[in-house]
Design a protein around this motif. Structure first.
Motif, PDB file in Angstrom:
ATOM      1  N   GLU A 180      -0.885  87.609  -1.043  1.00 28.49           N
ATOM      2  CA  GLU A 180      -2.214  88.077  -0.627  1.00 28.49           C
ATOM      3  C   GLU A 180      -2.211  88.826   0.706  1.00 28.49           C
ATOM      4  O   GLU A 180      -3.203  89.452   1.055  1.00 28.49           O
ATOM      5  N   HIS A 217      -5.692  94.198   3.226  1.00 28.15           N
ATOM      6  CA  HIS A 217      -6.289  92.923   2.830  1.00 28.15           C
ATOM      7  C   HIS A 217      -7.535  93.070   1.966  1.00 28.15           C
ATOM      8  O   HIS A 217      -7.805  92.216   1.133  1.00 28.15           O
ATOM      9  N   GLY A 218      -8.305  94.130   2.198  1.00 20.33           N
ATOM     10  CA  GLY A 218      -9.503  94.331   1.378  1.00 20.33           C
ATOM     11  C   GLY A 218      -9.120  94.515  -0.080  1.00 20.33           C
ATOM     12  O   GLY A 218      -9.682  93.874  -0.981  1.00 20.33           O
ATOM     13  N   PHE A 274      -7.505  91.254  -1.656  1.00 20.10           N
ATOM     14  CA  PHE A 274      -8.452  90.218  -2.072  1.00 20.10           C
ATOM     15  C   PHE A 274      -9.431  90.717  -3.132  1.00 20.10           C
ATOM     16  O   PHE A 274     -10.055  89.914  -3.818  1.00 20.10           O
ATOM     17  N   ALA A 275      -9.528  92.039  -3.290  1.00 19.73           N
ATOM     18  CA  ALA A 275     -10.266  92.559  -4.449  1.00 19.73           C
ATOM     19  C   ALA A 275      -9.487  92.234  -5.726  1.00 19.73           C
ATOM     20  O   ALA A 275     -10.069  91.954  -6.770  1.00 19.73           O
ATOM     21  N   ARG A 325     -10.349  88.318  -5.923  1.00 22.59           N
ATOM     22  CA  ARG A 325     -11.764  87.983  -6.123  1.00 22.59           C
ATOM     23  C   ARG A 325     -12.382  88.763  -7.271  1.00 22.59           C
ATOM     24  O   ARG A 325     -13.374  88.326  -7.862  1.00 22.59           O
ATOM     25  N   VAL A 333      -8.039  77.304   6.197  1.00 30.38           N
ATOM     26  CA  VAL A 333      -8.253  77.443   4.755  1.00 30.38           C
ATOM     27  C   VAL A 333      -7.418  78.556   4.132  1.00 30.38           C
ATOM     28  O   VAL A 333      -7.012  78.463   2.977  1.00 30.38           O
ATOM     29  N   GLY A 334      -7.140  79.614   4.880  1.00 31.60           N
ATOM     30  CA  GLY A 334      -6.378  80.728   4.312  1.00 31.60           C
ATOM     31  C   GLY A 334      -7.071  81.302   3.087  1.00 31.60           C
ATOM     32  O   GLY A 334      -8.296  81.380   3.042  1.00 31.60           O
ATOM     33  N   GLY A 335      -6.269  81.647   2.068  1.00 30.24           N
ATOM     34  CA  GLY A 335      -6.824  82.309   0.886  1.00 30.24           C
ATOM     35  C   GLY A 335      -7.122  81.381  -0.273  1.00 30.24           C
ATOM     36  O   GLY A 335      -7.485  81.837  -1.362  1.00 30.24           O
ATOM     37  N   MET A 380      -9.562  79.313  -1.145  1.00 32.66           N
ATOM     38  CA  MET A 380     -10.899  79.360  -1.775  1.00 32.66           C
ATOM     39  C   MET A 380     -11.109  80.647  -2.561  1.00 32.66           C
ATOM     40  O   MET A 380     -11.806  80.656  -3.580  1.00 32.66           O
ATOM     41  N   ASP A 381     -10.516  81.736  -2.069  1.00 35.45           N
ATOM     42  CA  ASP A 381     -10.621  83.015  -2.779  1.00 35.45           C
ATOM     43  C   ASP A 381      -9.831  82.958  -4.085  1.00 35.45           C
ATOM     44  O   ASP A 381     -10.289  83.436  -5.124  1.00 35.45           O
ATOM     45  N   ALA A 396     -11.532  80.819  -6.730  1.00 38.37           N
ATOM     46  CA  ALA A 396     -12.793  81.415  -7.191  1.00 38.37           C
ATOM     47  C   ALA A 396     -12.555  82.641  -8.063  1.00 38.37           C
ATOM     48  O   ALA A 396     -13.370  82.963  -8.924  1.00 38.37           O
ATOM     49  N   THR A 429     -12.129  72.785  -2.297  1.00 34.12           N
ATOM     50  CA  THR A 429     -11.672  74.172  -2.206  1.00 34.12           C
ATOM     51  C   THR A 429     -12.484  75.011  -3.196  1.00 34.12           C
ATOM     52  O   THR A 429     -12.793  76.175  -2.938  1.00 34.12           O
ATOM     53  N   GLY A 430     -12.803  74.404  -4.340  1.00 32.39           N
ATOM     54  CA  GLY A 430     -13.618  75.076  -5.343  1.00 32.39           C
ATOM     55  C   GLY A 430     -14.085  74.084  -6.387  1.00 32.39           C
ATOM     56  O   GLY A 430     -13.499  73.013  -6.549  1.00 32.39           O
ATOM     57  N   GLN A 431     -15.182  74.440  -7.090  1.00 34.49           N
ATOM     58  CA  GLN A 431     -15.742  73.583  -8.138  1.00 34.49           C
ATOM     59  C   GLN A 431     -15.343  74.094  -9.509  1.00 34.49           C
ATOM     60  O   GLN A 431     -15.466  75.298  -9.775  1.00 34.49           O
TER      61      GLN A 431
END
Lengths: 256, 247
Positions: free
Chosen positions: B62, B100-101, B104-105, B108, B142-144, B146-147, B150, B179-181
């Motif tokens: 990432e 990075h944009g 993470f696109a 995400r 947290v870093g990446g 959660m991304d 998700a 971190t995520g649901q």
């Protein structure tokens, strides 16, 4: 005539004021503009909000800026790494504020800031403590949290090549946050390994167009953060008389 | 035997079930040819070593590289070429760098096929906790993570089935910050492979010498035994293939 070159790292950072928000490129040491950060330490602006993925390592670069008491708040995704000594201590003693942001949300907030987007919705962090207090909305059956775009007064970044218009290329994964920070800051200051003549950079290969760049300073042999940490270097040298060579090296490197 | 005594005997007994390498190896069997894959730090990183021959898999890191290769030789070493764990790596022929944009696109925007991560806790609904114990004096980071949970299409978890003290990590609800649901699809532990489904947690495979009951005793929620189903399915497939062979 457009020529964004400036005389030194010191003159590049001279307009940074107390209380400014400063984005600093780099992921760990890759892409960290260490000479510009050291110039900011010499400059002395205080009460800064700094945006970076991490909090630096050892007692040089970003970690040294923090240790020097110039940073009131960090906005980052991963404030602890193997060699981060300075931030954890200050954070635990309540001397520095932290806004923890998921890495992709951090990147997107910066990109949004640079593109004139004040806020956006993302799935990242929904249902976690990092979404607490934020507006949530449902789109097409899924929950999203609202995040705000990030802008800055200054960005300090490192590039591989530049021409005098400020067109930039980068080296490998040292690119990381630099292109989006260049877009999100009012003033983007770039330390570049090599200045080239106009026309040398193939327009197809320009990563950051010069419109996003304000000042360029050539640093042909930048210091390597991990090497400085390994050598036990502390910046500024006044903190440690044993490392008196470091400042002289810096002055030499930062001449245009 | 009391629960405490049993836990102690688990701790002191020799390695049973899969070791770290074997967990990575088992997970690697499920990485399909042509996948774009992001591997977390730790055991997940090892998955790349075990993807079966003949499958072409592209690794995303990432911090800005698609097409991550092995560790560099001394000549190849470049401090500007690192992975998300800040370790030196190489780029394969056909690799690309990006900021990075864009990176993470990819995450995400649902473009990465598989992400393999570690876990502190996983709930029966597939909630994941892997970034914080919520301890007051800890430095939150947290870093990446959660991304990734998700945005990536399929989330695989590699984890020890219980903590070092024998406490279950697979629970009705996570007690650590999430971190995520509802993000986890499959769990590879040292004891078994478990799928997270609408019906509940289905155990689909056991490590050699491990029984369903042994896994159940070390799990905080009731597991559905999917082994019988799997065997039936396997038999059916064998019958089908025999049918085909006859035609």
């Amino acid at each position: 005539m457009i020529d964004k070159r400036v005389a030194s790292c010191a003159s590049a950072v001279a307009d940074i004021k107390d209380g400014d928000t400063v984005m600093i490129g780099g992921f760990g040491e890759a892409g960290s503009p260490i000479e510009l950060i050291h110039a900011l330490i010499d400059h002395g602006a205080k009460n800064l909000t700094v945006i970076n993925n991490n909090t630096g390592s050892g007692r040089v670069g970003l970690a040294a800026l923090i240790e020097n008491g110039q940073v009131a708040k960090m906005i980052c995704s991963y404030p602890r790494t193997a060699n981060s000594l300075v931030f954890p201590e200050l954070y635990r003693s309540g001397k520095i504020e932290l806004e923890l942001v998921p890495q992709g949300t951090l990147a997107e907030r910066i990109r949004a800031g640079g593109a004139g987007i004040p806020a956006f919705f993302t799935k990242t962090s929904v249902g976690t403590p990092l979404a607490d207090g934020k507006e949530c909305r449902r789109f097409e059956g899924d929950d999203y949290v609202m995040e705000r775009g990030l802008k800055a007064d200054f960005a300090l970044i490192k590039a591989k090549q530049a021409d005098r218009y400020g067109n930039l290329t980068f080296n490998k994964t040292a690119r990381n946050f630099a292109p989006i920070m260049a877009m999100a800051a009012k003033n983007t200051l770039v330390q570049v390994n090599e200045m080239v003549e106009l026309g040398v950079l193939d327009p197809e290969n320009v990563i950051t167009p010069g419109i996003f760049v304000n000042a360029l300073i050539e640093v042909t042999h930048p210091q390597q953060e991990s090497q400085l940490v390994k050598d036990g270097i502390v910046y500024p040298q006044t903190n440690n008389p044993a490392t008196s060579s470091i400042k002289e090296v810096n002055v030499g490197e930062t001449q245009a | 035997m009391s629960q405490v005594a049993e836990r102690q005997s688990i701790e002191t007994s020799k390695q049973i079930g899969w070791n770290r390498e074997q967990m990575a190896q088992r997970c690697a069997q499920d990485i399909e040819d042509g996948s774009y894959v992001n591997l977390g730090i730790g055991i997940p990183e090892k998955v790349a070593q075990y993807v079966p021959d003949g499958r072409e898999v592209i690794y995303h890191t990432e911090n800005g590289l698609l097409g991550m290769g092995d560790s560099p030789s001394d000549e190849e070493l470049d401090a500007d070429l690192i992975n998300a764990g800040k370790k030196a790596v190489t780029a394969i022929p056909g690799a690309s760098y990006f900021h990075h944009g864009d990176s993470f696109a990819m995450i995400r925007g649902n473009h990465i096929d598989v992400c393999v991560l570690g876990a502190m806790q996983v709930s029966m609904k597939g909630d994941l906790a892997n970034w914080s114990t919520g301890a007051v004096d800890a430095i939150p980071a947290v870093g990446g993570a959660m991304d990734l949970v998700a945005g990536v299409k399929t989330i695989y978890i590699i984890t020890q089935h219980t903590t070092k003290n024998g406490v279950a990590k697979i629970l009705p609800e996570c007690t650590f910050p999430l971190t995520g649901q509802k993000v986890v699809n499959r769990i590879y532990s040292d004891l078994s492979v478990i799928d997270v489904t609408e019906k509940g947690l289905i155990l689909i495979e056991l490590a050699p010498g491990i029984s369903f009951d042994y896994v159940q005793e070390r799990t905080g929620v009731a597991l559905i035994n999917g082994l019988a189903q799997k065997n039936e399915l396997a038999n059916k497939n064998i019958v089908n293939s025999t049918d085909k062979a006859q035609h």
